[in-house]
Design an enzyme around this catalytic site. Structure first.
Site, PDB file in Angstrom:
ATOM      1  CB  ILE A  11      -0.979   0.001   1.201  1.00  0.00           C
ATOM      2  CG1 ILE A  11      -2.027   1.106   1.044  1.00  0.00           C
ATOM      3  CG2 ILE A  11      -0.248   0.154   2.525  1.00  0.00           C
ATOM      4  CD1 ILE A  11      -2.970   0.892  -0.099  1.00  0.00           C
ATOM      5  CB  SER A  33      10.675  -0.530   5.884  1.00  0.00           C
ATOM      6  OG  SER A  33      10.327  -1.844   5.505  1.00  0.00           O
ATOM      7  NE  ARG A  34      10.415  -5.864  11.001  1.00  0.00           N
ATOM      8  CZ  ARG A  34       9.732  -6.884  11.536  1.00  0.00           C
ATOM      9  NH1 ARG A  34      10.327  -7.674  12.419  1.00  0.00           N
ATOM     10  NH2 ARG A  34       8.488  -7.120  11.177  1.00  0.00           N
ATOM     11  CE  LYS A  87      -7.969  -0.011   4.455  1.00  0.00           C
ATOM     12  NZ  LYS A  87      -8.227  -1.466   4.492  1.00  0.00           N
ATOM     13  CG  ASP A 165      -7.291  -4.833   5.415  1.00  0.00           C
ATOM     14  OD1 ASP A 165      -6.706  -4.154   6.278  1.00  0.00           O
ATOM     15  OD2 ASP A 165      -7.020  -4.768   4.195  1.00  0.00           O
TER      16      ASP A 165
END
Length: 309
Positions: A11, A33-34, A87, A165
């Site tokens: 996303i 971010s990993r 969201k 979701d």
């Protein structure tokens, strides 16, 4: 204004990065971010490293899955940063209320975003329904989970919400366009034998004027995808299709608006965030999440066939 993006998954890559790149208000200054990164943008592996190294970045947009999002948001708010939440805004209502209180205490902006409310025809639907008496409203939200959420195992774990979701997108539109609040009265949830969250859901709601309100969510749809809301009123029938991108009233499309609003759901979200920063405060509408929480609390579980990708 410099902004950081945390959680560089599908996303973020598909929507947030292009929206920020096109924004006149924000510059993507860092990512957290990993696993993912954005070419040419400073990358950090955890939120604490970002907060320690970049006190010039005052806004953080969080695209993490719901369960780990609270910790990252709380750390950012305590560090005096403004926060924008993908969201749903959290895994539970309690932690959303906690973030609201924390943002108030630290006097920072907090924005719980609902991107489907920014679809082109949602404001048109809201304006048309404002003075109508609703008789019935039906939501049909059916899509193929394999197409839209490939390999995202977190959605099947507790807190991942399963079919809610995408279903919460429909609920965000319904709560935006209806002039009266509704609440859930019953739900049936289809839960695969090998999963923790539902793959399908049927919901019914109470409406204060007696309208029949229902929703069907399904992640097993093949072929054409369906994101439709139909509202029957005393003055005709309104149909929102393609997730709010198209509208018809009694089968005909209304004339286009004279203005030329900003195009795209996520560009509109970032424009709203800029306006929120300018005036200060918190935008945290939790009504869509209340409906999901109620469905998970009241829902009758129906065990269905195991789901595998």
């Amino acid at each position: 204004m410099d902004i950081a993006l945390m959680g560089i998954g599908k996303i973020a890559q598909d929507q947030h990065v292009p929206a920020i790149a096109a924004s006149p208000d924000f510059t993507l200054a860092a990512t957290v971010s990993r696993h993912g990164s954005v070419p040419g943008v400073a990358a950090f592996s955890d939120i604490d490293s970002l907060l320690a190294a970049r006190d010039d970045i005052s806004v953080i947009s969080l695209c993490l899955p719901p369960v780990p999002r609270f910790d990252a948001a709380a750390r950012a708010i305590r560090a005096g940063r403004h926060v924008m939440l993908e969201k749903p805004p959290g895994a539970t209502l309690a932690e959303c209320h906690a973030l609201h209180r924390l943002a108030e205490a630290h006097r920072v902006c907090l924005f719980a975003t609902w991107h489907s409310r920014e679809a082109d025809k949602v404001p048109v639907a809201k304006a048309w329904l404002a003075d109508k008496r609703l008789r019935a409203l039906r939501v049909i939200w059916k899509e193929d989970v394999r197409r839209w959420h490939p390999g995202q195992e977190w959605i099947w774990e507790p807190g991942g919400m399963g079919v809610f979701d995408p279903g919460i997108n429909a609920l965000s539109i319904v709560t935006e366009i209806l002039p009266h609040d509704i609440h859930l009265t019953s739900a049936t949830l289809d839960v695969p034998e090998n999963r923790q969250t539902p793959i399908g859901a049927e919901l019914t709601f109470y409406h204060p004027e007696g309208a029949e309100v229902s929703a069907v969510f399904d992640w097993r749809q093949e072929g054409d995808q369906t994101w439709t809301i139909v509202a029957e009123t005393d003055a005709g029938t309104l149909t929102l299709a393609d997730g709010g991108a198209r509208i018809k009233i009694d089968g005909a499309a209304p004339p286009p608006a004279d203005d030329t609003p900003l195009s795209g759901e996520y560009p509109r979200l970032y424009a709203k965030m800029a306006r929120l920063l300018a005036r200060g405060g918190i935008d945290m509408d939790l009504r869509p999440m209340v409906h999901v929480s109620d469905a998970l609390a009241l829902g009758h579980r129906r065990r269905t066939a195991p789901f595998t990708e």
